[in-house]
Structures are given as C-alpha cells and as structure tokens.
Design a protein around this motif. Structure first.
Motif, PDB file in Angstrom:
ATOM      1  N   GLY A   8       0.822  -1.210   0.000  1.00 58.93           N
ATOM      2  CA  GLY A   8       0.000   0.000   0.000  1.00 58.93           C
ATOM      3  C   GLY A   8       0.856   1.261   0.000  1.00 58.93           C
ATOM      4  N   LEU A   9       1.932   1.236   0.760  1.00 57.72           N
ATOM      5  CA  LEU A   9       2.839   2.384   0.781  1.00 57.72           C
ATOM      6  C   LEU A   9       3.511   2.573  -0.571  1.00 57.72           C
ATOM      7  CD1 LEU A   9       4.609   2.060   4.242  1.00 57.72           C
ATOM      8  CD2 LEU A   9       3.101   3.890   3.487  1.00 57.72           C
ATOM      9  N   THR A  10       3.929   1.489  -1.197  1.00 54.79           N
ATOM     10  CA  THR A  10       4.584   1.619  -2.492  1.00 54.79           C
ATOM     11  C   THR A  10       3.613   2.110  -3.551  1.00 54.79           C
ATOM     12  OG1 THR A  10       4.217  -0.714  -2.978  1.00 54.79           O
ATOM     13  CG2 THR A  10       6.342  -0.123  -2.029  1.00 54.79           C
ATOM     14  N   SER A  11       2.350   1.685  -3.446  1.00 54.84           N
ATOM     15  CA  SER A  11       1.379   2.169  -4.437  1.00 54.84           C
ATOM     16  C   SER A  11       1.076   3.649  -4.229  1.00 54.84           C
ATOM     17  CB  SER A  11       0.092   1.343  -4.389  1.00 54.84           C
ATOM     18  OG  SER A  11      -0.632   1.608  -3.211  1.00 54.84           O
ATOM     19  N   ALA A  12       1.150   4.120  -2.996  1.00 56.98           N
ATOM     20  CA  ALA A  12       0.929   5.549  -2.725  1.00 56.98           C
ATOM     21  C   ALA A  12       2.058   6.387  -3.320  1.00 56.98           C
ATOM     22  CB  ALA A  12       0.824   5.784  -1.228  1.00 56.98           C
ATOM     23  N   LEU A  13       3.236   5.810  -3.384  1.00 55.02           N
ATOM     24  CA  LEU A  13       4.384   6.536  -3.909  1.00 55.02           C
ATOM     25  C   LEU A  13       4.490   6.449  -5.432  1.00 55.02           C
ATOM     26  CD1 LEU A  13       7.022   5.435  -1.247  1.00 55.02           C
ATOM     27  CD2 LEU A  13       5.785   7.592  -1.352  1.00 55.02           C
ATOM     28  N   ILE A  21      -2.408  -0.634 -10.364  1.00 57.34           N
ATOM     29  CA  ILE A  21      -3.321  -1.751 -10.601  1.00 57.34           C
ATOM     30  C   ILE A  21      -2.598  -3.076 -10.364  1.00 57.34           C
ATOM     31  CG2 ILE A  21      -4.629  -2.965 -12.390  1.00 57.34           C
ATOM     32  CD1 ILE A  21      -5.379  -0.161 -13.479  1.00 57.34           C
ATOM     33  N   ALA A  22      -1.356  -3.161 -10.805  1.00 59.77           N
ATOM     34  CA  ALA A  22      -0.574  -4.386 -10.596  1.00 59.77           C
ATOM     35  C   ALA A  22      -0.342  -4.628  -9.109  1.00 59.77           C
ATOM     36  CB  ALA A  22       0.751  -4.284 -11.337  1.00 59.77           C
ATOM     37  N   ILE A  23      -0.028  -3.577  -8.374  1.00 61.13           N
ATOM     38  CA  ILE A  23       0.198  -3.705  -6.935  1.00 61.13           C
ATOM     39  C   ILE A  23      -1.101  -4.087  -6.235  1.00 61.13           C
ATOM     40  CG2 ILE A  23       0.779  -2.415  -4.845  1.00 61.13           C
ATOM     41  CD1 ILE A  23       2.839  -0.893  -6.586  1.00 61.13           C
ATOM     42  N   MET A  28      -4.434  -8.223  -3.515  1.00 60.95           N
ATOM     43  CA  MET A  28      -5.613  -9.088  -3.488  1.00 60.95           C
ATOM     44  C   MET A  28      -5.200 -10.557  -3.455  1.00 60.95           C
ATOM     45  SD  MET A  28      -8.067  -6.905  -6.069  1.00 60.95           S
ATOM     46  CE  MET A  28      -8.895  -8.331  -6.648  1.00 60.95           C
ATOM     47  N   ALA A  29      -4.168 -10.914  -4.187  1.00 60.20           N
ATOM     48  CA  ALA A  29      -3.685 -12.292  -4.201  1.00 60.20           C
ATOM     49  C   ALA A  29      -3.156 -12.687  -2.820  1.00 60.20           C
ATOM     50  CB  ALA A  29      -2.607 -12.460  -5.261  1.00 60.20           C
ATOM     51  N   VAL A  30      -2.415 -11.798  -2.185  1.00 63.89           N
ATOM     52  CA  VAL A  30      -1.877 -12.082  -0.852  1.00 63.89           C
ATOM     53  C   VAL A  30      -3.015 -12.242   0.150  1.00 63.89           C
ATOM     54  CG1 VAL A  30      -0.543 -11.088   1.065  1.00 63.89           C
ATOM     55  CG2 VAL A  30       0.357 -11.015  -1.261  1.00 63.89           C
TER      56      VAL A  30
END
Length: 49
Positions: A8-13, A21-23, A28-30
């Motif tokens: 979530g932090l990496t997607s915010a950055l 979308i990939a993140i 979701m998979a995790v």
C-alpha cells in the motif's frame, strides 16, 4: 498483513496507474492466500477435535 501495508505504501508513492493496478492485484492475491490458509487451519482444527 504487513506485506499488504508495505505494498500500500509503495502504491501511494507510485504515479503510474498500471503499476498501481498491478500492486492492487498483488495485494488481493496475498489477501486471498491468507484467507485460504486461515480456512485450512480451521478445517484441520475441526478434524482433530
């Protein structure tokens, strides 16, 4: 859950929509895998009782 918070932090950055979308898909998979493992543990406990 720690993994999803890190993702979530990496997607915010990240600014790229495709990367977000990939993140999100990876998160979701995790989460799905964690729920599956939790259900398997519950089933194993029921069988042992």
């Amino acid at each position: 859950m720690i993994i999803t918070k890190v993702l979530g932090l990496t997607s915010a950055l990240t600014r790229s929509k495709k990367a977000k979308i990939a993140i999100l898909g990876l998160e979701m998979a995790v989460l799905g895998y964690a729920l599956y493992q939790q259900n398997q543990e519950k089933k194993n406990k029921r069988l042992k009782s």
